[in-house]
Enzyme design. Sequence first.
Site, PDB file in Angstrom:
ATOM      1  N   ARG A 162       0.828  -1.211   0.000  1.00  0.00           N
ATOM      2  CA  ARG A 162       0.000   0.000   0.000  1.00  0.00           C
ATOM      3  C   ARG A 162       0.870   1.273   0.000  1.00  0.00           C
ATOM      4  O   ARG A 162       0.522   2.276   0.616  1.00  0.00           O
ATOM      5  CB  ARG A 162      -0.952   0.036   1.203  1.00  0.00           C
ATOM      6  CG  ARG A 162      -1.967  -1.094   1.251  1.00  0.00           C
ATOM      7  CD  ARG A 162      -2.970  -1.005   0.108  1.00  0.00           C
ATOM      8  NE  ARG A 162      -4.099  -1.875   0.338  1.00  0.00           N
ATOM      9  CZ  ARG A 162      -4.137  -3.185   0.050  1.00  0.00           C
ATOM     10  NH1 ARG A 162      -3.095  -3.768  -0.504  1.00  0.00           N
ATOM     11  NH2 ARG A 162      -5.224  -3.886   0.295  1.00  0.00           N
ATOM     12  N   SER A 237     -10.654  -0.867   3.394  1.00  0.00           N
ATOM     13  CA  SER A 237      -9.834  -1.019   4.603  1.00  0.00           C
ATOM     14  C   SER A 237      -9.436   0.348   5.122  1.00  0.00           C
ATOM     15  O   SER A 237      -8.808   1.123   4.405  1.00  0.00           O
ATOM     16  CB  SER A 237      -8.552  -1.791   4.305  1.00  0.00           C
ATOM     17  OG  SER A 237      -8.823  -3.045   3.792  1.00  0.00           O
ATOM     18  N   GLU A 333      -4.842   3.412   6.561  1.00  0.00           N
ATOM     19  CA  GLU A 333      -4.536   3.236   5.133  1.00  0.00           C
ATOM     20  C   GLU A 333      -5.159   4.394   4.354  1.00  0.00           C
ATOM     21  O   GLU A 333      -4.623   4.865   3.351  1.00  0.00           O
ATOM     22  CB  GLU A 333      -5.117   1.906   4.642  1.00  0.00           C
ATOM     23  CG  GLU A 333      -4.647   1.571   3.244  1.00  0.00           C
ATOM     24  CD  GLU A 333      -5.571   0.660   2.503  1.00  0.00           C
ATOM     25  OE1 GLU A 333      -6.243   1.159   1.572  1.00  0.00           O
ATOM     26  OE2 GLU A 333      -5.639  -0.530   2.827  1.00  0.00           O
TER      27      GLU A 333
HETATM   28  N1  EPU Z   1     -10.565 -10.994  10.323  1.00  0.00           N
HETATM   29  C1  EPU Z   1     -11.238 -11.049  11.531  1.00  0.00           C
HETATM   30  N2  EPU Z   1     -12.219 -10.131  11.755  1.00  0.00           N
HETATM   31  C2  EPU Z   1     -12.558  -9.171  10.864  1.00  0.00           C
HETATM   32  C3  EPU Z   1     -11.851  -9.118   9.641  1.00  0.00           C
HETATM   33  C4  EPU Z   1     -10.856 -10.026   9.382  1.00  0.00           C
HETATM   34  O1  EPU Z   1     -10.965 -11.897  12.362  1.00  0.00           O
HETATM   35  O2  EPU Z   1     -13.473  -8.406  11.145  1.00  0.00           O
HETATM   36  C5  EPU Z   1      -9.555 -12.026  10.029  1.00  0.00           C
HETATM   37  C6  EPU Z   1     -10.103 -12.991   8.971  1.00  0.00           C
HETATM   38  O3  EPU Z   1     -10.801 -14.027   9.539  1.00  0.00           O
HETATM   39  C7  EPU Z   1      -8.841 -13.479   8.298  1.00  0.00           C
HETATM   40  C8  EPU Z   1      -7.915 -12.280   8.390  1.00  0.00           C
HETATM   41  O4  EPU Z   1      -8.434 -11.438   9.413  1.00  0.00           O
HETATM   42  O5  EPU Z   1      -8.274 -14.536   9.007  1.00  0.00           O
HETATM   43  C9  EPU Z   1      -7.781 -11.527   7.084  1.00  0.00           C
HETATM   44  O6  EPU Z   1      -9.032 -11.014   6.665  1.00  0.00           O
HETATM   45  P1  EPU Z   1      -9.386 -10.740   5.122  1.00  0.00           P
HETATM   46  O7  EPU Z   1      -9.090 -11.932   4.320  1.00  0.00           O
HETATM   47  O8  EPU Z   1     -10.748 -10.170   5.061  1.00  0.00           O
HETATM   48  O9  EPU Z   1      -8.309  -9.673   4.651  1.00  0.00           O
HETATM   49  P2  EPU Z   1      -7.733  -8.379   5.346  1.00  0.00           P
HETATM   50  O10 EPU Z   1      -6.313  -8.640   5.746  1.00  0.00           O
HETATM   51  O11 EPU Z   1      -8.656  -7.923   6.404  1.00  0.00           O
HETATM   52  C10 EPU Z   1      -6.711  -7.360   3.140  1.00  0.00           C
HETATM   53  C11 EPU Z   1      -6.762  -6.048   2.397  1.00  0.00           C
HETATM   54  C12 EPU Z   1      -8.071  -5.901   1.626  1.00  0.00           C
HETATM   55  C13 EPU Z   1      -8.166  -7.042   0.652  1.00  0.00           C
HETATM   56  C14 EPU Z   1      -8.095  -8.369   1.434  1.00  0.00           C
HETATM   57  C15 EPU Z   1      -8.064  -9.571   0.539  1.00  0.00           C
HETATM   58  C16 EPU Z   1      -5.377  -4.553   3.711  1.00  0.00           C
HETATM   59  C17 EPU Z   1      -5.355  -3.373   4.627  1.00  0.00           C
HETATM   60  N3  EPU Z   1      -6.583  -4.959   3.339  1.00  0.00           N
HETATM   61  O12 EPU Z   1      -7.750  -7.321   4.127  1.00  0.00           O
HETATM   62  O13 EPU Z   1      -8.025  -4.675   0.898  1.00  0.00           O
HETATM   63  O14 EPU Z   1      -9.378  -6.974  -0.096  1.00  0.00           O
HETATM   64  O15 EPU Z   1      -6.880  -8.420   2.225  1.00  0.00           O
HETATM   65  O16 EPU Z   1      -6.821  -9.706  -0.079  1.00  0.00           O
HETATM   66  O17 EPU Z   1      -4.313  -5.049   3.344  1.00  0.00           O
HETATM   67  C18 EPU Z   1      -8.650  -2.392   0.847  1.00  0.00           C
HETATM   68  O18 EPU Z   1      -7.459  -2.121   0.791  1.00  0.00           O
HETATM   69  O19 EPU Z   1      -9.547  -1.478   0.819  1.00  0.00           O
HETATM   70  C19 EPU Z   1      -9.067  -3.775   0.965  1.00  0.00           C
HETATM   71  C20 EPU Z   1     -10.335  -4.114   1.125  1.00  0.00           C
END
Ligand code: EPU
Length: 337
Positions: A162, A237, A333
């Site tokens: 990012r 995010s 972010e």
């Molecule tokens: N999780 C929780 N609770 C929540 C959300 C997530 O426990 O409320 C846990 C999930 O269970 C999972 C882990 O956190 O084990 C990761 O969650 P998720 O796969 O939803 O991905 P993320 O790390 O929360 C990142 C990006 C997203 C992108 C997704 C998929 C960042 C800041 N965000 O989210 O990007 O879509 O991975 O690759 O890196 C964005 O930048 O606007 C965005 C949506």
Amino acid sequence: MTITNNVSLKSFNTFGIDAKAKSFCDITSVKTLRNVLREQYSNPLFILGGGSNMLLTKDIDALVLHINLKGIEVVDETESTVIVKAMAGENWHQFVLWSLEHNYGGIENLSLIPGNIGTAPIQNIGAYGVELKDIFLNCEAINVKDQSIRTFTKADCNFGYRESVFKQKLKGEYIITSVNLQLTKSNHKLHMDYGAIKNELIISKIDTPTIQDISKAVISIRQSKLPDPKEIGNSGSFFKNPIISADQFIQLQENFPDVPSYKVSEQEIKVPAGWLIEKAGFKGKRFKNYGVHNKQALVLVNYDDASGSAIFELAKLIQKTVKRLFNISIETEVNII
Ligand code: EPU
């Protein structure tokens, strides 16, 4: 070129915050952009793209330049690859759909990411194992001060998680006008390692997926977790996933054995901020007309005409609580304006 005074930016930011611009100019050609910059570069300027990665906490006391440059064209191709030039004001997801219609591969995992082409390199958008840098060739940008045009190669952009040179060293100095991406025409390289994508494909009983199938899977995952900004104001995010030391991670895991993680290197571990925020008790919390999304704690939402500063206060409370509970700092972010 028309400059209008006192314009509401509500429909120009996906959070739907009703902040005002002191003045506003819709930019539909590079020539106009050059002229405006030549006349106005010494006045305060604010560059607005898709408005999908910002929280407006106050009115903008500047001339807002809305980058609305349009156009998509193939500029070069070989038997197996194609170079597509897209202008900065094209909507990112519409561009992904255009590529899929032409069977051009490489960005299917980036389906449904809000924002425009021109802002995609600024924060190196990424999702489900793919980042913009993977298909990025170069971009053209105009220098705000002297209006010279410069081509930035991938190396020039200094992409990170990012991050890019446009957020760091050259912040505010250039306006991206177009981006060249290298996509595949055949033998598409599919990225399906992400568990959620695998699950979607199993549910749909697809074992030899196309790029279109992957896009559909990503759209379905995103729609199930992330609110549609047309219905509920948000900026995706709100925080970055923090990267902590392996030692600190071991301690965290002792207290919370179920903590998810991604290995960045031998010494560094990325922990999902969404998980930390959920554990801190904020998931689904609603404060009057704003709050934390109930399906993804990383997303802050504006239910109805909330002020940007109220949402920012909530963000600070979340940061403080996560720091107190886990001794981890989470950075925003989203750009706070
Ligand atoms: N999780 C929780 N609770 C929540 C959300 C997530 O426990 O409320 C846990 C999930 O269970 C999972 C882990 O956190 O084990 C990761 O969650 P998720 O796969 O939803 O991905 P993320 O790390 O929360 C990142 C990006 C997203 C992108 C997704 C998929 C960042 C800041 N965000 O989210 O990007 O879509 O991975 O690759 O890196 C964005 O930048 O606007 C965005 C949506």
